[in-house]
Design a protein around this motif. Structure first.
Motif, PDB file in Angstrom:
ATOM      1  N   ASP A  20     -12.327   5.693   5.620  1.00 37.75           N
ATOM      2  CA  ASP A  20     -10.956   6.208   5.527  1.00 37.75           C
ATOM      3  C   ASP A  20      -9.999   5.059   5.809  1.00 37.75           C
ATOM      4  O   ASP A  20      -9.873   4.596   6.938  1.00 37.75           O
ATOM      5  CB  ASP A  20     -10.780   7.333   6.555  1.00 37.75           C
ATOM      6  N   PHE A  21      -9.331   4.562   4.750  1.00 29.38           N
ATOM      7  CA  PHE A  21      -8.341   3.497   4.907  1.00 29.38           C
ATOM      8  C   PHE A  21      -6.986   4.135   5.217  1.00 29.38           C
ATOM      9  O   PHE A  21      -6.494   4.963   4.447  1.00 29.38           O
ATOM     10  CB  PHE A  21      -8.259   2.666   3.624  1.00 29.38           C
ATOM     11  N   TRP A  22      -6.388   3.753   6.339  1.00 25.37           N
ATOM     12  CA  TRP A  22      -5.168   4.400   6.807  1.00 25.37           C
ATOM     13  C   TRP A  22      -4.267   3.359   7.473  1.00 25.37           C
ATOM     14  O   TRP A  22      -4.643   2.201   7.631  1.00 25.37           O
ATOM     15  CB  TRP A  22      -5.508   5.509   7.813  1.00 25.37           C
ATOM     16  N   PHE A  43       0.820  -1.203   0.000  1.00 26.40           N
ATOM     17  CA  PHE A  43       0.000   0.000   0.000  1.00 26.40           C
ATOM     18  C   PHE A  43       0.855   1.254   0.000  1.00 26.40           C
ATOM     19  O   PHE A  43       0.367   2.346  -0.250  1.00 26.40           O
ATOM     20  CB  PHE A  43      -0.928   0.032   1.230  1.00 26.40           C
ATOM     21  N   CYS A  57      -1.732  10.093   5.751  1.00 22.92           N
ATOM     22  CA  CYS A  57      -2.967   9.736   6.466  1.00 22.92           C
ATOM     23  C   CYS A  57      -3.181  10.670   7.650  1.00 22.92           C
ATOM     24  O   CYS A  57      -4.305  11.096   7.943  1.00 22.92           O
ATOM     25  CB  CYS A  57      -2.902   8.292   6.961  1.00 22.92           C
ATOM     26  N   MET A  92      -7.864   9.427  -3.362  1.00 23.86           N
ATOM     27  CA  MET A  92      -6.650   9.003  -2.676  1.00 23.86           C
ATOM     28  C   MET A  92      -5.787  10.217  -2.380  1.00 23.86           C
ATOM     29  O   MET A  92      -5.818  11.199  -3.119  1.00 23.86           O
ATOM     30  CB  MET A  92      -5.865   8.006  -3.522  1.00 23.86           C
ATOM     31  N   ILE A  96      -2.527   4.573   0.132  1.00 25.81           N
ATOM     32  CA  ILE A  96      -3.279   5.241   1.176  1.00 25.81           C
ATOM     33  C   ILE A  96      -2.651   6.600   1.476  1.00 25.81           C
ATOM     34  O   ILE A  96      -1.470   6.819   1.155  1.00 25.81           O
ATOM     35  CB  ILE A  96      -3.341   4.372   2.477  1.00 25.81           C
ATOM     36  N   PRO A  97      -3.444   7.524   2.074  1.00 28.53           N
ATOM     37  CA  PRO A  97      -4.835   7.349   2.458  1.00 28.53           C
ATOM     38  C   PRO A  97      -5.751   7.203   1.253  1.00 28.53           C
ATOM     39  O   PRO A  97      -5.516   7.809   0.211  1.00 28.53           O
ATOM     40  CB  PRO A  97      -5.157   8.634   3.234  1.00 28.53           C
ATOM     41  N   ALA A  98      -6.787   6.388   1.437  1.00 29.86           N
ATOM     42  CA  ALA A  98      -7.826   6.240   0.424  1.00 29.86           C
ATOM     43  C   ALA A  98      -9.165   6.365   1.128  1.00 29.86           C
ATOM     44  O   ALA A  98      -9.387   5.743   2.175  1.00 29.86           O
ATOM     45  CB  ALA A  98      -7.716   4.895  -0.278  1.00 29.86           C
ATOM     46  N   ILE A 111      -7.276  -1.674  -3.090  1.00 25.05           N
ATOM     47  CA  ILE A 111      -6.615  -0.420  -2.725  1.00 25.05           C
ATOM     48  C   ILE A 111      -5.117  -0.672  -2.588  1.00 25.05           C
ATOM     49  O   ILE A 111      -4.688  -1.540  -1.841  1.00 25.05           O
ATOM     50  CB  ILE A 111      -7.203   0.143  -1.420  1.00 25.05           C
ATOM     51  N   CYS A 154       1.685   5.885   7.997  1.00 25.26           N
ATOM     52  CA  CYS A 154       1.390   6.708   6.813  1.00 25.26           C
ATOM     53  C   CYS A 154       1.276   8.186   7.188  1.00 25.26           C
ATOM     54  O   CYS A 154       0.286   8.615   7.790  1.00 25.26           O
ATOM     55  CB  CYS A 154       0.102   6.202   6.161  1.00 25.26           C
ATOM     56  N   ALA A 204      -9.569  -3.786   2.373  1.00 29.14           N
ATOM     57  CA  ALA A 204      -8.762  -3.000   1.432  1.00 29.14           C
ATOM     58  C   ALA A 204      -8.270  -3.874   0.292  1.00 29.14           C
ATOM     59  O   ALA A 204      -8.255  -3.449  -0.876  1.00 29.14           O
ATOM     60  CB  ALA A 204      -7.583  -2.356   2.164  1.00 29.14           C
TER      61      ALA A 204
END
Length: 322
Positions: free
Chosen positions: A61-63, A8, A70, A126, A110-112, A107, A67, A102
């Motif tokens: 919110d994928f984190w 990712f 993020c 993203m 990230i963040p996405a 995905i 990151c 994810a």
């Protein structure tokens, strides 16, 4: 997993982690005391996202803790969601603790942030985008004001494009722009149609009218990426030459890469993606992971929710996790 082997992470291999924001340093969990924002797990995803999105849009919110972007995005995203008067809900999913969802969505960066409505993923973006772009995103998925919603018209324009009714799509984009001349999705959609029709000058004219604070909107950035990809492909020449090279040497990764660039410019996206996936499978280290990096550029140009993007992301995930 760590940053070095996490797919990712961006092409550079990871993000810095020295950015702090609200609450406890280094955290990205749900803001304390905000009922609209919560953490979600793989087990609770169905109830908290899929079922809840049948009542109102839900943003996921994928984190990950490592990151940096993020951590930049989180307070801005929470602020805009908090100011949305309950039009959307926000949940956060730590991909280190819960990678399955994810992975299923394909995905890779990230963040996405993915928006769900009626149990389906409908839109997303993203990166640590500006506050104005997040507001536009929420307006797009949740609508704003009385009467016909711009989001509904834009959805109809997308459907018209998918069925090949390009003139109707143009009319719908122009309807939105008559009321919202700075709407980035309508501007990007119209420019994209003009580019596909061979009117590059017209597409460039439309993009030139995009306000400065909306030039990084995903729909606008995607068209600019298409310009760049088309220019690269045009400089490469005849695809037959690269096909001959591959017939003589299937391990000629540069020939396969250049052929993929031309195939994408010709609208053969699946073929282009498959050629880059072949390089990733055979030698991911080639050209500093250049095939995967180029796939990410294709995804930006095609759109996050495009069918070829989603299918290719799933194939890429399988390769990276195998």
């Amino acid at each position: 997993m760590n940053r070095d082997d996490n797919p990712f992470a961006g092409a550079s291999g990871g993000y810095s982690t020295n950015v702090q924001y609200g609450g406890a340093p280094g955290g990205n969990g749900a803001a304390a005391g905000n009922a609209e924002i919560k953490d979600v797990t793989t087990a609770s995803f169905s109830a908290d996202v899929l079922q809840e999105s049948r009542r109102q849009p839900v943003l996921v919110d994928f984190w990950a803790p490592w990151c940096g972007p993020c951590k930049q995005l989180a307070p801005v995203l929470e602020k805009v969601v908090g100011a949305s008067a309950g039009r959307v809900k926000l949940v956060k999913m730590n991909i280190d603790d819960h990678p399955a969802v994810a992975g299923q969505l394909g995905i890779q960066s990230i963040p996405a942030v993915i928006a769900f409505k009626n149990g389906q993923a409908v839109d997303g973006f993203m990166g640590a985008v500006p506050e104005s772009q997040i507001r536009d995103f929420i307006d797009r998925v949740a609508g704003k004001g009385p009467g016909p919603q711009a989001a509904e018209i834009l959805t109809a324009a997308t459907q018209a494009r998918e069925t090949g009714d390009l003139q109707t799509a143009v009319n719908l984009y122009e309807t939105v722009l008559a009321e919202q001349p700075d709407n980035p999705e309508a501007l990007g959609g119209l420019a994209d149609l003009l580019l596909e029709a061979g009117d590059r000058a017209g597409a460039e004219e439309v993009l030139a009218s995009v306000p400065e604070d909306k030039k990084d909107a995903p729909q606008v950035a995607a068209v600019r990426t298409k310009f760049a990809l088309a220019d690269q492909a045009a400089a490469l020449g005849d695809p037959a030459e690269f096909e001959r090279r591959l017939a003589a040497d299937p391990d000629d990764h540069q020939a396969r890469f250049d052929l993929a660039m031309i195939q994408n410019a010709l609208g053969k996206r699946t073929e282009a993606a498959d050629n880059l996936l072949t390089i990733v499978k055979q030698d991911r280290s080639w050209n500093d992971d250049g095939a995967r990096a180029q796939l990410l550029k294709f995804f930006e140009a095609w759109g996050m929710m495009d069918e070829v993007t989603l299918a290719t992301r799933r194939k890429l995930s399988s390769l990276l996790f195998s």
